[in-house]
Scaffold this motif. Structure first.
Motif, short mmCIF file in Angstrom:
data_model
loop_
_atom_site.label_atom_id
_atom_site.label_comp_id
_atom_site.label_asym_id
_atom_site.label_seq_id
_atom_site.Cartn_x
_atom_site.Cartn_y
_atom_site.Cartn_z
N ASP A 123 0.84 -1.20 0.00
CA ASP A 123 0.00 0.00 0.00
C ASP A 123 0.87 1.25 0.00
OD1 ASP A 123 -2.62 1.48 0.46
OD2 ASP A 123 -1.50 2.07 2.25
N ASN A 126 2.30 1.68 -3.45
CA ASN A 126 1.30 2.17 -4.40
C ASN A 126 1.07 3.66 -4.24
OD1 ASN A 126 -0.68 1.47 -6.51
ND2 ASN A 126 -2.17 2.19 -5.01
N ASN A 129 3.78 5.31 -6.06
CA ASN A 129 3.55 5.24 -7.50
C ASN A 129 2.47 6.22 -7.95
OD1 ASN A 129 5.50 3.26 -7.88
ND2 ASN A 129 4.05 1.57 -7.66
N ARG A 159 9.43 4.88 -1.49
CA ARG A 159 9.25 3.60 -2.17
C ARG A 159 10.46 2.69 -1.95
NH1 ARG A 159 8.13 3.30 -8.61
NH2 ARG A 159 10.33 3.91 -8.69
N VAL A 179 0.65 2.37 -10.90
CA VAL A 179 -0.46 2.38 -9.95
C VAL A 179 -1.31 1.13 -10.16
CG1 VAL A 179 -2.50 3.62 -9.16
CG2 VAL A 179 -0.48 4.89 -9.92
N THR A 180 -1.38 0.30 -9.13
CA THR A 180 -2.17 -0.93 -9.22
C THR A 180 -3.12 -1.12 -8.06
OG1 THR A 180 -0.55 -2.27 -8.03
CG2 THR A 180 -0.28 -2.09 -10.42
N GLY A 181 -2.70 -0.74 -6.85
CA GLY A 181 -3.51 -0.96 -5.67
C GLY A 181 -3.41 -2.36 -5.11
N SER A 183 -0.82 -6.29 -5.14
CA SER A 183 0.34 -7.03 -5.63
C SER A 183 -0.08 -8.34 -6.27
CB SER A 183 1.31 -7.33 -4.47
OG SER A 183 0.68 -8.16 -3.50
#
Length: 513
Positions: A123, A126, A129, A159, A179-181, A183
């Motif tokens: 988190d 992210n 990112n 990061r 950016v994915t939110g 893993s």
């Protein structure tokens, strides 16, 4: 002057976020003089000169450093309770199997703390990112190239810290730079891929962060923080010359020294002194006693009743740690709070007598809170205590270790003596200067010095692993279930493997139940 609440309400929620996190991460906190949280001032609206219009995103990343999984119980268990310096403490059954397994091994893939660490650090990553995505793609924000680089540098420093924790905790982890939110569904990369990524982030941060910030921005990452963390990364990789060079950049910057007495570093009035290279910032007041704080001190506070109900009582100094101190070393008294026994009153650093019958004979004295602060906040939880991530003494000892491994014993001895001299103070009868030039002997001495100087400060377990002595040391401490091939790393959480539908795979030799 204060900007009125009505004016705040007329602006989008994103500016409310700026107000909250600016107060959290940017304001220098006085010992008994703190600005109420979540209010604009004439200095912080809409964002201060020298800061950035991307601060709403940058501060979200700083805020994630304060989270429970990143800086409280799972963190403390993984970096300290797993080591020989600390025991779980509290009461035997407190925390259940999750806590007991962190203390005595092995840690199961179903361990909730391991899962908390995984989700907490991803988190954090992210949110970093998101900063980079906003700098690259948000056309509604106008900023100079310099300000963009500064915002990117802060995000890349945070990061890098997140990935450095993850790679040391789990080994193979997904490498995510968008950016994915989550893993999930991203395959793991080997440490040999993760470490160069961390290095590049820190090199960029060191090149683009300021040497220091205005007092309004105390706690934000600096060149020194980036170079100091980079030195630790290089040390972990056994890149001795590069570790020396990175540490020397911190030393030569002129921003840090050992002028803060050891017994002051860890109190509220010792935060953000010239000893501090990077601290995670926390604050509290009577109106907001926990919202902008960290549960770090509360988890380790004295476990008692009434006015002595200061926390959970976890992470207690071990008997083995007590034996590590040289005779008369004053650092022991600032690290270990001894509780009262019949005929032997245990005194706090503020002269209070601890009660009889507390669950543990010792507590972590480096997180003991000032009773005046407890009264001011109206809360005994200690959420206002910063977490010391990197101190100048650590930088000096990293330099000493790298220099000795590189064959430069003279440079190693010089930096080692700086740390011992501060601890020794005016008492010439303790902590004699080290003079041996035998590399093996000096290696053991520097390792010992790291242990006592940085005791209970998140370094010991990682040090044992990178030195290759974890199994022997922990077995000698009675943690006989420890297996280096299995327990140097935490298992990949089974919950994350399940979410990934098998994309993530378990670490070798980890139990599946």
């Amino acid at each position: 002057m204060k900007i009125s609440g009505n004016i705040q309400k007329n602006y989008p929620a994103v500016f409310m976020l700026i107000a909250v996190v600016t107060a959290l991460a940017a304001c220098k906190k006085g010992f008994l003089d703190r600005d109420p949280q979540g209010r604009y001032t004439s200095d912080t609206y809409p964002y201060p000169q020298g800061s950035s219009p991307f601060d709403q995103y940058v501060f979200a990343a700083y805020g994630a450093l304060r989270s429970y999984n990143v800086s409280a119980t799972p963190f403390i268990a993984a970096v300290s309770i797993r080591s020989d310096d600390a025991d779980k403490g509290s009461t035997p059954g407190d925390g259940g199997a999750d806590a007991q397994d962190m203390d005595n091994f092995p840690v199961s893939p179903s361990n909730g703390m391991a899962n908390g660490l995984w989700t907490g650090y991803f988190d954090l990553i992210n949110k970093c990112n998101i900063v980079m995505d906003q700098v690259a793609n948000n056309e509604e924000i106008t900023a100079s190239d310099e300000i963009k680089r500064q915002s990117l540098a802060e995000a890349r420093f945070i990061r890098a810290y997140g990935y450095f924790m993850l790679v040391r905790l789990f080994g193979r982890v997904p490498l995510i730079d968008t950016v994915t939110g989550t893993s999930a569904n991203i395959p793991q990369s080997a440490p040999g891929v993760i470490y160069p990524f961390i290095e590049k982030d820190l090199q960029y941060a060191a090149a683009n962060l300021p040497l220091s910030w205005d007092a309004r921005f105390v706690g934000r990452a600096t060149q020194g923080a980036a170079n100091g963390l980079l030195a630790k990364v290089y040390l972990t990789e056994k890149k001795w010359g590069m570790a020396m060079d990175a540490a020397d950049l911190v030393i030569q910057s002129g921003q840090y020294d050992l002028s803060t007495p050891y017994d002051r570093i860890f109190g509220e009035d010792g935060e953000n002194t010239r000893e501090s290279v990077f601290e995670i910032q926390a604050t509290a007041d009577a109106t907001t006693p926990t919202d902008y704080g960290i549960q770090y001190a509360s988890v380790q506070g004295v476990r008692g009743t009434g006015s002595w109900d200061l926390g959970w009582g976890w992470n207690t100094p071990s008997t083995r740690l007590l034996y590590a101190y040289e005779d008369g070393d004053p650092r022991e008294a600032r690290t270990v709070l001894f509780t009262s026994t019949p005929g032997h009153p245990g005194l706090t650093i503020y002269g209070e007598v601890t009660p009889l019958g507390l669950p543990n004979p010792r507590y972590n004295n480096k997180v003991y809170t000032n009773p005046a602060m407890r009264n001011e906040v109206g809360n005994r939880g200690g959420y206002w205590m910063n977490v010391r991530v990197l101190r100048y003494a650590d930088v000096l000892l990293m330099y000493a270790e790298a220099a000795n491994e590189a064959g430069n014993t003279a440079a190693a001895l010089e930096k080692l003596e700086m740390v011992r001299a501060r601890a020794r103070g005016d008492d010439a009868n303790i902590l004699p200067e080290i003079t041996t030039t035998d590399q093996h002997q000096l290696r053991q001495i520097i390792r010992h010095e790291r242990r006592v100087e940085l005791a209970m400060e998140h370094e010991r377990f990682f040090d044992l692993v990178r030195w290759g002595v974890a199994a022997d040391t922990l077995h000698a401490a009675g943690k006989n279930n420890f297996s280096g091939s299995r327990d140097n790393l935490l298992p990949v959480p089974q919950a994350q493997i399940d979410l990934s539908k098998g994309e993530l795979t378990q670490n070798p030799e980890t139990r599946t139940s």
